[in-house]
Design a protein around this motif. Sequence first.
Motif, PDB file in Angstrom:
ATOM      1  N   UNK A  34       0.845  -1.189   0.000  1.00 42.07           N
ATOM      2  CA  UNK A  34       0.000   0.000   0.000  1.00 42.07           C
ATOM      3  C   UNK A  34       0.885   1.244   0.000  1.00 42.07           C
ATOM      4  N   UNK A  35       0.352   2.366  -0.454  1.00 40.31           N
ATOM      5  CA  UNK A  35       1.134   3.605  -0.360  1.00 40.31           C
ATOM      6  C   UNK A  35       1.319   4.018   1.099  1.00 40.31           C
ATOM      7  N   UNK A  36       2.390   4.709   1.366  1.00 38.89           N
ATOM      8  CA  UNK A  36       2.638   5.188   2.735  1.00 38.89           C
ATOM      9  C   UNK A  36       1.836   6.463   2.930  1.00 38.89           C
ATOM     10  N   UNK A  37       0.546   6.266   3.141  1.00 41.08           N
ATOM     11  CA  UNK A  37      -0.402   7.365   3.352  1.00 41.08           C
ATOM     12  C   UNK A  37      -1.253   7.055   4.574  1.00 41.08           C
ATOM     13  N   UNK A  38      -1.722   8.096   5.223  1.00 38.01           N
ATOM     14  CA  UNK A  38      -2.445   7.908   6.483  1.00 38.01           C
ATOM     15  C   UNK A  38      -3.645   6.992   6.326  1.00 38.01           C
ATOM     16  N   UNK A  39      -4.427   7.191   5.275  1.00 36.58           N
ATOM     17  CA  UNK A  39      -5.639   6.384   5.101  1.00 36.58           C
ATOM     18  C   UNK A  39      -5.285   4.916   4.878  1.00 36.58           C
ATOM     19  N   UNK A  40      -4.238   4.656   4.098  1.00 36.03           N
ATOM     20  CA  UNK A  40      -3.835   3.276   3.844  1.00 36.03           C
ATOM     21  C   UNK A  40      -3.254   2.630   5.099  1.00 36.03           C
ATOM     22  N   UNK A  41      -2.520   3.414   5.877  1.00 33.64           N
ATOM     23  CA  UNK A  41      -1.954   2.890   7.130  1.00 33.64           C
ATOM     24  C   UNK A  41      -3.077   2.483   8.076  1.00 33.64           C
ATOM     25  N   UNK A  42      -4.102   3.298   8.170  1.00 32.73           N
ATOM     26  CA  UNK A  42      -5.206   2.995   9.078  1.00 32.73           C
ATOM     27  C   UNK A  42      -5.920   1.713   8.680  1.00 32.73           C
ATOM     28  N   UNK A  43      -5.945   1.426   7.389  1.00 37.19           N
ATOM     29  CA  UNK A  43      -6.591   0.196   6.930  1.00 37.19           C
ATOM     30  C   UNK A  43      -5.807  -1.049   7.336  1.00 37.19           C
ATOM     31  N   UNK A  44      -4.520  -0.876   7.632  1.00 33.59           N
ATOM     32  CA  UNK A  44      -3.711  -2.004   8.088  1.00 33.59           C
ATOM     33  C   UNK A  44      -3.993  -2.391   9.536  1.00 33.59           C
ATOM     34  N   UNK A  45      -4.572  -1.458  10.298  1.00 32.22           N
ATOM     35  CA  UNK A  45      -4.653  -1.610  11.747  1.00 32.22           C
ATOM     36  C   UNK A  45      -6.066  -1.976  12.187  1.00 32.22           C
ATOM     37  N   UNK A  46      -6.188  -2.736  13.275  1.00 33.85           N
ATOM     38  CA  UNK A  46      -7.521  -3.147  13.727  1.00 33.85           C
ATOM     39  C   UNK A  46      -8.342  -1.998  14.284  1.00 33.85           C
ATOM     40  N   UNK A  47      -7.676  -0.964  14.785  1.00 31.65           N
ATOM     41  CA  UNK A  47      -8.370   0.184  15.330  1.00 31.65           C
ATOM     42  C   UNK A  47      -7.465   1.394  15.226  1.00 31.65           C
ATOM     43  N   UNK A  48      -8.028   2.579  15.312  1.00 36.12           N
ATOM     44  CA  UNK A  48      -7.221   3.806  15.271  1.00 36.12           C
ATOM     45  C   UNK A  48      -6.389   3.884  16.541  1.00 36.12           C
ATOM     46  N   UNK A  49      -5.074   3.813  16.437  1.00 42.00           N
ATOM     47  CA  UNK A  49      -4.253   3.770  17.649  1.00 42.00           C
ATOM     48  C   UNK A  49      -4.142   5.123  18.328  1.00 42.00           C
ATOM     49  N   UNK A  50      -4.032   5.082  19.646  1.00 45.60           N
ATOM     50  CA  UNK A  50      -3.752   6.289  20.413  1.00 45.60           C
ATOM     51  C   UNK A  50      -2.296   6.697  20.253  1.00 45.60           C
ATOM     52  N   UNK A  51      -1.414   5.678  20.145  1.00 48.50           N
ATOM     53  CA  UNK A  51       0.001   5.908  19.866  1.00 48.50           C
ATOM     54  C   UNK A  51       0.350   5.140  18.598  1.00 48.50           C
ATOM     55  N   UNK A  52       0.663   5.870  17.544  1.00 49.35           N
ATOM     56  CA  UNK A  52       1.130   5.262  16.297  1.00 49.35           C
ATOM     57  C   UNK A  52       2.637   5.446  16.260  1.00 49.35           C
ATOM     58  N   UNK A  53       3.372   4.342  16.379  1.00 50.32           N
ATOM     59  CA  UNK A  53       4.830   4.382  16.500  1.00 50.32           C
ATOM     60  C   UNK A  53       5.468   4.033  15.170  1.00 50.32           C
TER      61      UNK A  53
END
Length: 401
Positions: A10-29
């Motif tokens: 996926x492209x390194x973009x916020x929307x694509x990154x969020x699709x990788x994760x089960x939930x919106x993280x409080x800390x995105x490292x």
Amino acid sequence: METGIKDFARPVEASAIMELLPTRPRVLALGEPTHGEDTLLDLRNRLFRQLVEEQGYRTIALESDCLRALTVDAYVTSGEGSLDDVMERGFSHDWGGSRANRELVRWMRDVNADRPADDRVRFAGMDGPLEITGAESPRQALTALHDHLAAHVDAELLPCTALRLDDLLGADASWTNQAAMMDPSQSVGRTPEARELRLIADDMVTLLETQAPHLAAVSSPDDRDRAHLYGRTAVGLLRYHSWMADTSPARMARLLATRDGMMAGNLLALAARGAVLVHAHNSHLQRDKSAMSMWGHPKVEWWSAGALTSTRLGDRYAHLATALGAMKHRGVDAPPPDTVESILHALPQRQFAIEASQLDAVARHMDAVPRESPYFGYAPLNPSHLARIDGVVYVSDVPHD
């Protein structure tokens, strides 16, 4: 190699990154495998801008001195000071000279110009006032905490006067003596004065907590956040200096664990305020135990700030580990076969993100082995860590800036 994962990049973009994760993280490292490369920092800057504009993130935390970072935060939120001065004084590890860091600070100041105070983008440091060669004096943190309490609570509740605090601290040069890192006998961390300072710091932090209702009525949230930051930093620095004076075989493990414990405390405090992007070395953000060999010591292991924070936050913590292909100006050529990086390097995209579990399946199938780095400042991705990483960001080439 490409066949198994090409459809998952996926492209390194916020929307694509969020699709990788089960939930919106409080800390995105967002972890990096090496320091000081503006190519990686430019990627970080782009992602943070998107997280602010599209995902509601309002804080970025870097692997930099948490107290110095207050200077940067004052500039980006209110315009206090000049950009040149902020870049000189607001960063540790000589990172104020980075072009990409300067661009980040400039953008944050610009974007805040049209935002209300309660919606401004904030800057923070996750690290303590520490370098690999030593630690700062606890003077700034202890004095600032004492000043905050003295301004708001009855004097008889304070564990000591400002004059007594100054006497106990003595000369800052005694605390910052770099020889103490190699020679514990030169550390002042276990002198009678240092032991008394640890008790005073503990008493002042306790006073912050037990006077919380009163302090909430007479001080601003930002003032209280800073006071707790000073408290965490004072306690952590005094603990760190104490372990610098230790002569047991556990000395280095204690020092490294104490540093990452301070980082975790800062991350949890930032997470309590809102969603935060943290950018630091992978070794400080991974869930697996970190390991290091240095100065002739055998390998030392400790739990990183990411492991500690993840334990507290669960799936509200997410780790994206950055991996890279070539960094030829550091002697790092294209990845050899049978490494995780070689799997990623076969794809046509030059920068992309991928779910770690997908990469893990392919790496296990081909029995991927750890890559060996000819450059000590670069830590390749460990295949055994993939099962406990949320996503991998790949950068195929890091050119010399």
